[in-house]
Design a protein around this motif. Structure first.
Motif, PDB file in Angstrom:
ATOM      1  N   GLU A 183      22.211   7.491  -5.610  1.00 52.47           N
ATOM      2  CA  GLU A 183      23.052   8.522  -6.226  1.00 52.47           C
ATOM      3  C   GLU A 183      23.985   7.962  -7.296  1.00 52.47           C
ATOM      4  N   ARG A 184      24.343   6.700  -7.167  1.00 56.23           N
ATOM      5  CA  ARG A 184      25.359   6.100  -8.043  1.00 56.23           C
ATOM      6  C   ARG A 184      24.710   5.518  -9.296  1.00 56.23           C
ATOM      7  N   ALA A 185      25.053   6.044 -10.444  1.00 56.03           N
ATOM      8  CA  ALA A 185      24.594   5.506 -11.723  1.00 56.03           C
ATOM      9  C   ALA A 185      25.650   4.562 -12.267  1.00 56.03           C
ATOM     10  N   GLN A 186      25.214   3.353 -12.641  1.00 55.21           N
ATOM     11  CA  GLN A 186      26.162   2.378 -13.187  1.00 55.21           C
ATOM     12  C   GLN A 186      25.371   1.284 -13.904  1.00 55.21           C
ATOM     13  N   GLY A 187      25.781   0.946 -15.115  1.00 57.47           N
ATOM     14  CA  GLY A 187      25.119  -0.102 -15.870  1.00 57.47           C
ATOM     15  C   GLY A 187      23.756   0.333 -16.390  1.00 57.47           C
ATOM     16  N   ARG A 188      23.085  -0.595 -17.045  1.00 61.73           N
ATOM     17  CA  ARG A 188      21.767  -0.319 -17.618  1.00 61.73           C
ATOM     18  C   ARG A 188      20.819  -1.463 -17.301  1.00 61.73           C
ATOM     19  N   LYS A 189      19.550  -1.149 -17.218  1.00 60.49           N
ATOM     20  CA  LYS A 189      18.551  -2.181 -16.964  1.00 60.49           C
ATOM     21  C   LYS A 189      18.430  -3.067 -18.200  1.00 60.49           C
ATOM     22  N   LEU A 190      18.137  -4.340 -17.951  1.00 62.38           N
ATOM     23  CA  LEU A 190      17.937  -5.270 -19.063  1.00 62.38           C
ATOM     24  C   LEU A 190      16.645  -4.932 -19.788  1.00 62.38           C
ATOM     25  N   ALA A 191      16.707  -4.945 -21.110  1.00 57.76           N
ATOM     26  CA  ALA A 191      15.507  -4.728 -21.920  1.00 57.76           C
ATOM     27  C   ALA A 191      14.708  -6.020 -21.987  1.00 57.76           C
ATOM     28  N   GLY A 231      16.289  -9.167 -23.105  1.00 54.99           N
ATOM     29  CA  GLY A 231      17.330  -9.786 -22.287  1.00 54.99           C
ATOM     30  C   GLY A 231      18.696  -9.181 -22.518  1.00 54.99           C
ATOM     31  N   LYS A 232      18.753  -8.146 -23.345  1.00 59.95           N
ATOM     32  CA  LYS A 232      20.026  -7.491 -23.630  1.00 59.95           C
ATOM     33  C   LYS A 232      19.992  -6.043 -23.158  1.00 59.95           C
ATOM     34  N   LYS A 233      21.155  -5.482 -22.945  1.00 61.77           N
ATOM     35  CA  LYS A 233      21.253  -4.081 -22.537  1.00 61.77           C
ATOM     36  C   LYS A 233      21.355  -3.191 -23.770  1.00 61.77           C
ATOM     37  N   ASP A 234      20.690  -2.064 -23.694  1.00 63.41           N
ATOM     38  CA  ASP A 234      20.767  -1.072 -24.766  1.00 63.41           C
ATOM     39  C   ASP A 234      21.851  -0.061 -24.387  1.00 63.41           C
ATOM     40  N   VAL A 235      22.998  -0.162 -25.056  1.00 62.21           N
ATOM     41  CA  VAL A 235      24.145   0.689 -24.701  1.00 62.21           C
ATOM     42  C   VAL A 235      23.900   2.155 -25.013  1.00 62.21           C
ATOM     43  N   GLN A 290      22.966   5.485 -18.268  1.00 63.62           N
ATOM     44  CA  GLN A 290      23.164   4.573 -17.140  1.00 63.62           C
ATOM     45  C   GLN A 290      22.041   4.746 -16.127  1.00 63.62           C
ATOM     46  N   THR A 291      21.712   3.662 -15.445  1.00 61.07           N
ATOM     47  CA  THR A 291      20.648   3.712 -14.441  1.00 61.07           C
ATOM     48  C   THR A 291      21.250   3.730 -13.045  1.00 61.07           C
ATOM     49  N   LEU A 292      20.501   4.262 -12.094  1.00 65.39           N
ATOM     50  CA  LEU A 292      20.950   4.220 -10.703  1.00 65.39           C
ATOM     51  C   LEU A 292      21.021   2.768 -10.246  1.00 65.39           C
ATOM     52  N   ILE A 293      22.009   2.451  -9.436  1.00 67.65           N
ATOM     53  CA  ILE A 293      22.183   1.048  -9.035  1.00 67.65           C
ATOM     54  C   ILE A 293      21.025   0.550  -8.178  1.00 67.65           C
TER      55      ILE A 293
END
Length: 606
Positions: free
Chosen positions: A320-328, A331-335, A339-342
């Motif tokens: 249920e909790r969305a926080q942060g993003r998966k690494l592309a 190797g970097k996050k696409d802001v 947000q992705t689910l934890i």
């Protein structure tokens, strides 16, 4: 709400497929029951727990048991639960028909207890101790004690306790001083008992205490201890109750399990506390310990249940909790991404998988130990009964310890998954963490269980119990070796068995030289080591059963369910089992750093 605290599908998988409940139900003692009737019973207890236990779990923590005006005030649901348990047969379930019971196997009773503990671990202790006290009376008490006390205990009208611990003695039962003075056909009891779970509470008509005391002139030590029935109110034989000079001094305020009262009792402060001898003189500790296997399995069951409930709560939050993003792939996050689910973060999955393998491994251990208990009592062949009695003995300290110790670690990981919310009372994880902490202390601390395992159970009958257990593990290894995707794991477990022999050879060398302090100094690291290997065995057996179902197509569950069990086994062998290598290095190290003078160990601090 129905799925928030337990995975019933996994419980049934372990009960029926992995541990073959049918084998128990085919025994003459239990053949009035079948798998379908047990399945219905499990479903009815789950439904009862959904409605009458789980909704009060947080409320009982927020409104804890407390001492007021000479009595213990508890949540009103305690009395309702006691009476409902009597009506449903949850109190009498394991007792034979002749005692008004349902003659259910321990394996089934522990499955039912597991559901209740997962729903609300504050409540089952009230009936658990009542069952234990009633069992002692039925096994060792005379006909009068049985007729007077057992029926009302099994229908939930009266509660029961076991009174062992005293302020000056703690776990050292040889040092108890509560006295019993002969007075006709009874005894006058005088003394104090502490940490008595369910020892007294508002709304209970009577509490029947099974109490250890020393008769005047009895031998010193444990050989001079006798067992007594000491009711809070003594029956007069005409349906009336009279006060029996049992005073509730206070209720201990605890960090967890706040709805489960823990009392300090004073017996005979006015010289009028009557006790009634159970069985023979000076056999009290022997009688009490005959019931201890069941009590220690129940502690492990409770810890496994809390661990499982915490896992379900963590898993729900992670989905249920969305926080942060998966690494592309860079190797970097696409802001710019949402947000992705934890649950999609590998480290969160690692913590969830740890909770899963610990909770389900612990449950498997509880059910296997319960099965050994049933077989040790009910098989027709005496040699086979002895075999399972030895297996029960060696597993008992482990079944009490692993769920309690590793369950706490698993729940702690659940708190970590929730981050800051895990530390807040709005979420249930912090309560599970507080509740589970007591389980490594109940019924003998981890240190006591570890010394029992290494000092008694490993060496008993020249290592026969250990050899029998090794044979059981080797049977699973052999069965897994024929499955291509399990061969490597089977080989790994076999190597760990050999490492165990090396460790024991090293440790037993100290015992053979009479250096028992050194032999047992690292009993707790050995418990950690040995428990880890046993859980690896149980996971390999679960994976073998899952793989067999996938290969044959005889599936009671869907493909994803079985594949997840194999994946969990792979996780255990990758993340948990390797820890035994470090533990082996600790145990076989020749430095005795915890032995010696206090000044040497602690220096100026001492």
């Amino acid at each position: 709400m129905a799925n928030e605290y337990i995975d019933v599908e996994t419980l049934k998988f372990l009960l029926n497929e992995v541990h073959d409940l049918e084998e128990i139900l085919n025994l003459p003692e239990y053949n009035d029951h079948d798998s379908d009737s047990i399945d219905l019973l499990i479903n009815s207890v789950k439904d009862f727990s959904d409605k009458e236990m789980y909704p009060y779990f947080k409320e009982m923590d927020e409104n804890p048991a407390h001492f007021k005006n000479g009595e213990i005030v508890v949540h009103p649901q305690v009395s309702k639960y006691m009476k409902a348990s009597g009506e449903m047969g949850l109190l009498a379930g394991a007792f034979p028909y002749k005692d008004g019971g349902m003659q259910l196997p321990s394996t089934v009773m522990n499955a039912l207890g597991y559901i209740q503990e997962a729903a609300n671990n504050h409540l089952p202790g009230y009936i658990g101790l009542t069952i234990g006290a009633a069992e002692l009376i039925t096994h060792f008490g005379n006909e009068n004690l049985n007729q007077t006390y057992v029926p009302k205990m099994l229908n939930g009208t009266w509660g029961g306790t076991m009174c062992l611990t005293e302020p000056q003695a703690g776990s050292s039962l040889s040092d108890i001083v509560t006295s019993a003075t002969p007075d006709g056909d009874r005894y006058k009891i005088h003394g104090q008992k502490i940490f008595i779970s369910g020892g007294d509470y508002q709304g209970a008509e009577n509490i029947v205490h099974l109490l250890l005391a020393r008769i005047d002139g009895a031998p010193a030590g444990t050989k001079g201890i006798s067992l007594f029935v000491v009711p809070k109110n003594r029956p007069d034989g005409h349906g009336q109750l009279a006060p029996n000079d049992v005073e509730t001094v206070t209720d201990f305020e605890k960090m967890g399990q706040k709805g489960y009262c823990t009392t300090h009792l004073f017996f005979g402060g006015n010289g009028d506390c009557h006790g009634y001898l159970v069985g023979e003189l000076h056999q009290g500790l022997k009688y009490m310990f005959l019931m201890m296997n069941g009590a220690r399995i129940a502690v492990g069951r409770g810890a496994a249940a809390i661990c499982a409930a915490a896992y379900q709560a963590s898993l729900k939050y992670a989905h249920e909790r969305a926080q942060g993003r998966k690494l592309a792939s860079t190797g970097k996050k696409d802001v710019h991404q949402e947000q992705t689910l934890i649950v999609n973060h590998p480290d969160v999955r690692r913590m969830l998988l740890l909770q899963k393998v610990v909770s389900e491994g612990a449950l498997s251990l509880v059910l296997l130990t319960s099965k050994y208990q049933d077989l040790s009592k009910s098989l027709q062949n005496a040699e086979e009964r002895e075999k399972y009695a030895l297996l029960l003995e060696i597993l008992t300290p482990i079944v009490k310890t692993y769920p309690s110790e590793m369950g706490r670690v698993a729940v702690d990981n659940g708190v970590q998954i929730l981050g800051g919310y895990g530390f807040c009372s709005d979420y249930i994880l912090q309560q599970y963490l507080r509740d589970i902490r007591i389980f490594s202390i109940y019924e003998g601390t981890t240190g006591i269980q570890s010394q029992d395992l290494l000092g008694r159970k490993i060496t008993m009958e020249n290592g026969k119990a250990l050899q029998l257990l090794s044979n059981e593990i080797k049977t699973t290894i052999k069965a897994a070796m024929v499955m291509d995707n399990l061969q490597a794991y089977a080989h790994t477990l076999g190597d760990k068995l050999q490492l165990t022999q090396d460790i024991l050879k090293s440790l037993l060398g100290y015992a053979q030289k009479g250096d028992y302090e050194r032999f047992l100094a690292d009993a707790t690291p050995f418990m950690d080591y040995f428990s880890n290997i046993l859980i690896a065995w149980l996971w390999l057996d679960m994976a073998r059963e899952a793989q067999q179902a996938l290969l044959t197509g005889s599936k009671r569950h869907n493909t994803t369910f079985y594949e997840s069990k194999i994946h969990a086994m792979q996780f255990y062998f990758t993340y948990e089992l390797p820890k035994t290598t470090g533990l082996a290095e600790i145990i076989m190290n020749d430095k005795a750093l915890t032995i010696g003078s206090k000044q040497k160990v602690f220096g100026n601090e001492y």
